[in-house]
Write a protein that holds these residues in place. Structure first.
Motif, PDB file in Angstrom:
ATOM      1  N   THR A 146      -2.323   4.822  -4.077  1.00 52.86           N
ATOM      2  CA  THR A 146      -3.396   5.213  -3.169  1.00 52.86           C
ATOM      3  C   THR A 146      -4.752   5.083  -3.856  1.00 52.86           C
ATOM      4  OG1 THR A 146      -3.076   7.547  -3.723  1.00 52.86           O
ATOM      5  CG2 THR A 146      -1.985   6.731  -1.731  1.00 52.86           C
ATOM      6  N   ALA A 147      -4.822   5.427  -5.131  1.00 52.69           N
ATOM      7  CA  ALA A 147      -6.089   5.328  -5.869  1.00 52.69           C
ATOM      8  C   ALA A 147      -6.469   3.875  -6.111  1.00 52.69           C
ATOM      9  CB  ALA A 147      -5.984   6.074  -7.201  1.00 52.69           C
ATOM     10  N   ARG A 148      -5.516   3.066  -6.533  1.00 52.02           N
ATOM     11  CA  ARG A 148      -5.799   1.673  -6.892  1.00 52.02           C
ATOM     12  C   ARG A 148      -6.138   0.813  -5.681  1.00 52.02           C
ATOM     13  NH1 ARG A 148      -0.930  -1.889  -8.878  1.00 52.02           N
ATOM     14  NH2 ARG A 148      -0.788  -2.216  -6.638  1.00 52.02           N
ATOM     15  N   ASP A 149      -5.350   0.950  -4.607  1.00 53.12           N
ATOM     16  CA  ASP A 149      -5.492   0.049  -3.464  1.00 53.12           C
ATOM     17  C   ASP A 149      -6.202   0.679  -2.277  1.00 53.12           C
ATOM     18  OD1 ASP A 149      -4.107  -1.642  -5.098  1.00 53.12           O
ATOM     19  OD2 ASP A 149      -2.306  -1.743  -3.870  1.00 53.12           O
ATOM     20  N   GLY A 150      -6.592   1.957  -2.407  1.00 50.53           N
ATOM     21  CA  GLY A 150      -7.302   2.624  -1.322  1.00 50.53           C
ATOM     22  C   GLY A 150      -6.464   2.774  -0.067  1.00 50.53           C
ATOM     23  N   LEU A 151      -5.167   2.939  -0.237  1.00 55.19           N
ATOM     24  CA  LEU A 151      -4.265   3.052   0.905  1.00 55.19           C
ATOM     25  C   LEU A 151      -4.097   4.500   1.334  1.00 55.19           C
ATOM     26  CD1 LEU A 151      -1.390   0.712  -0.342  1.00 55.19           C
ATOM     27  CD2 LEU A 151      -3.170   0.142   1.311  1.00 55.19           C
ATOM     28  N   ALA A 152      -3.835   4.681   2.613  1.00 56.56           N
ATOM     29  CA  ALA A 152      -3.427   5.991   3.089  1.00 56.56           C
ATOM     30  C   ALA A 152      -2.029   6.255   2.544  1.00 56.56           C
ATOM     31  CB  ALA A 152      -3.408   6.013   4.621  1.00 56.56           C
ATOM     32  N   GLU A 153      -1.651   7.515   2.455  1.00 55.74           N
ATOM     33  CA  GLU A 153      -0.372   7.866   1.850  1.00 55.74           C
ATOM     34  C   GLU A 153       0.811   7.198   2.553  1.00 55.74           C
ATOM     35  OE1 GLU A 153       2.278  11.802   0.939  1.00 55.74           O
ATOM     36  OE2 GLU A 153       0.109  11.964   0.649  1.00 55.74           O
ATOM     37  N   ASP A 154       0.795   7.135   3.903  1.00 53.39           N
ATOM     38  CA  ASP A 154       1.917   6.517   4.615  1.00 53.39           C
ATOM     39  C   ASP A 154       2.000   5.017   4.328  1.00 53.39           C
ATOM     40  OD1 ASP A 154      -0.479   6.181   6.151  1.00 53.39           O
ATOM     41  OD2 ASP A 154       0.722   5.742   7.937  1.00 53.39           O
ATOM     42  N   GLN A 155       0.844   4.358   4.201  1.00 55.49           N
ATOM     43  CA  GLN A 155       0.841   2.930   3.853  1.00 55.49           C
ATOM     44  C   GLN A 155       1.378   2.721   2.437  1.00 55.49           C
ATOM     45  OE1 GLN A 155      -3.383   2.413   4.517  1.00 55.49           O
ATOM     46  NE2 GLN A 155      -2.949   0.958   6.176  1.00 55.49           N
ATOM     47  N   ALA A 156       0.977   3.582   1.517  1.00 57.97           N
ATOM     48  CA  ALA A 156       1.434   3.478   0.141  1.00 57.97           C
ATOM     49  C   ALA A 156       2.944   3.696   0.056  1.00 57.97           C
ATOM     50  CB  ALA A 156       0.699   4.489  -0.743  1.00 57.97           C
TER      51      ALA A 156
END
Length: 169
Positions: A146-156
């Motif tokens: 989530t930190a590296r790719d800026g994803l929401a938790e569900d996407q990660a």
């Protein structure tokens, strides 16, 4: 020359290990993603084969593969992903052999392929002498992703779950 497959799930530290090994004398490291990027470039025979299989919508403006467009077609479709892998993996394998021969000719003692999915199919045990797997607990993997790719938790979670589970790897 020893040939090593460096693998692990997304955001588990493969890149950190690969950079540390690449800094050692006699070690040559190649990132599988970079190998595939080169095979997806305009003019590559693989591009025509993929366009025939998946349609011209996967081509970018230069005539290479638009990885995001291709990803949208295969990420949630197991059959399409299997078709993609059946086309791409043999070409990647040929390129690995070429790169290993170049490394051997240059005097490398260890040749490493960093590839997240190297154990997700049937690994080429005739080519690789060893496999090294990176892993972190699921909470840390999720935090990194989530930190590296800026994803929401569900996407990660979805991205992290697309590959072979760490316990199986």
């Amino acid at each position: 020359m020893i040939v090593v497959g460096l693998t692990g799930g997304i955001a588990t530290g493969k890149g950190v290990v690969a950079r540390a090994w690449a800094a050692q004398a006699g070690v040559v490291v190649h990132d599988a993603d970079a190998v595939v990027h080169a095979l997806y470039a305009p003019g590559s025979p693989l591009v025509a084969e993929l366009a025939e299989a998946f349609g011209a919508a996967i081509l970018d403006a230069r005539g290479g593969i638009d990885r995001k467009a291709l990803g949208r077609l295969v990420f949630d479709d197991d059959g399409a992903r299997a078709r993609l892998n059946a086309i791409v993996h043999p070409a990647v394998r040929v390129r690995y052999v070429e790169l290993a021969e170049e490394a051997r000719a240059a005097g490398a003692e260890v040749f490493v392929i960093e590839a997240a999915l190297i154990l997700d199919g049937v690994p080429d045990r005739a080519f690789f002498h060893a496999f090294v797997t990176t892993e972190v607990d699921e909470a840390e993997q999720l935090r990194r992703l989530t930190a590296r790719d800026g994803l929401a938790e569900d996407q990660a979670r979805k991205r992290g779950g697309a590959a072979l589970p760490q316990a199986q790897r």
